[in-house]
Write an enzyme that holds these catalytic residues in place. Structure first.
Site, short mmCIF file in Angstrom:
data_model
loop_
_atom_site.label_atom_id
_atom_site.label_comp_id
_atom_site.label_asym_id
_atom_site.label_seq_id
_atom_site.Cartn_x
_atom_site.Cartn_y
_atom_site.Cartn_z
N THR A 154 -8.37 -15.59 1.11
CA THR A 154 -9.19 -14.70 1.96
C THR A 154 -10.12 -13.95 1.27
O THR A 154 -10.43 -14.25 0.02
CB THR A 154 -8.09 -13.48 2.08
OG1 THR A 154 -7.55 -13.00 1.00
CG2 THR A 154 -6.76 -14.02 3.05
N ASP A 155 -11.19 -13.40 2.04
CA ASP A 155 -12.29 -12.57 1.42
C ASP A 155 -11.74 -11.27 1.12
O ASP A 155 -10.60 -10.65 1.00
CB ASP A 155 -13.19 -12.74 2.22
CG ASP A 155 -13.24 -11.89 3.75
OD1 ASP A 155 -11.91 -11.12 3.93
OD2 ASP A 155 -13.92 -12.42 4.71
N ALA A 156 -12.63 -10.28 0.68
CA ALA A 156 -12.38 -8.92 0.30
C ALA A 156 -11.59 -8.13 1.51
O ALA A 156 -10.96 -7.11 1.29
CB ALA A 156 -13.56 -8.16 0.04
N GLY A 157 -11.81 -8.66 2.88
CA GLY A 157 -11.10 -7.90 3.98
C GLY A 157 -9.94 -8.63 4.21
O GLY A 157 -9.44 -8.16 5.31
N ILE A 184 -9.30 -11.41 5.30
CA ILE A 184 -9.49 -12.40 6.32
C ILE A 184 -9.75 -13.86 5.80
O ILE A 184 -10.38 -13.85 4.93
CB ILE A 184 -10.85 -12.19 7.28
CG1 ILE A 184 -10.34 -10.62 8.10
CG2 ILE A 184 -11.23 -13.12 8.16
CD1 ILE A 184 -11.44 -10.16 8.62
#
Length: 147
Positions: free
Chosen positions: A25-28, A30
């Site tokens: 995932t990314d920082a969010g 997601i």
């Protein structure tokens, strides 16, 4: 135990489950878009394995007849429809749509339950010495068969 790691073929479609981890995932939290490509690569590899074609064994066996034999993604069209998030359990679905002399067209989907998240149309070519080669007969027949 191996079958659960590799997924299963039902009604001619390969299904493989993938859990979304933090690293995907990314920082969010997601799933980063490029990671869907990794999930689908695993799906294609396990599909071939369950058809009885271990990629490493096929490569080793083809060295005499076709030195440098390899699978390459020739083209891919991908649609990102919905996001996947941390801890989702995804179903990566792979099905052969068209088997030609030196290439295979596949449809792949990443699903979360009934939700379709990503679709991809992938053309995989078989090459040796930088040139297209015929798909080994055993693999072609397995993909064309009922699965």
């Amino acid at each position: 135990m191996t079958a659960s790691l590799d997924g299963e073929i039902r009604d001619g479609r390969h299904h493989m489950q993938v859990r979304v981890y933090f690293e995907d995932t990314d920082a969010g939290q997601i799933v980063y878009h490029a990671n869907f490509l990794r999930f689908m690569e695993r799906g294609r590899t396990n599909y071939l394995r369950l058809l009885g074609t271990n990629q490493q064994a096929l490569l080793e066996g083809a060295q005499n007849d076709a030195p440098g034999f390899a699978f390459v993604v020739r083209s891919m069209t991908i649609d990102f429809l919905r996001p996947a998030v941390l801890d989702d359990l995804l179903d990566v679905v792979t099905v052969a749509q068209e088997v030609r002399g030196a290439s295979i067209a596949l449809l792949q989907e990443c699903r979360r339950g009934d939700d379709l998240l990503v679709t991809a149309r992938v053309r995989v070519a078989f090459i040796s010495g930088g040139k297209a080669q015929r798909i080994p007969k055993s693999l072609r027949l397995a993909m064309e068969g009922p699965g």
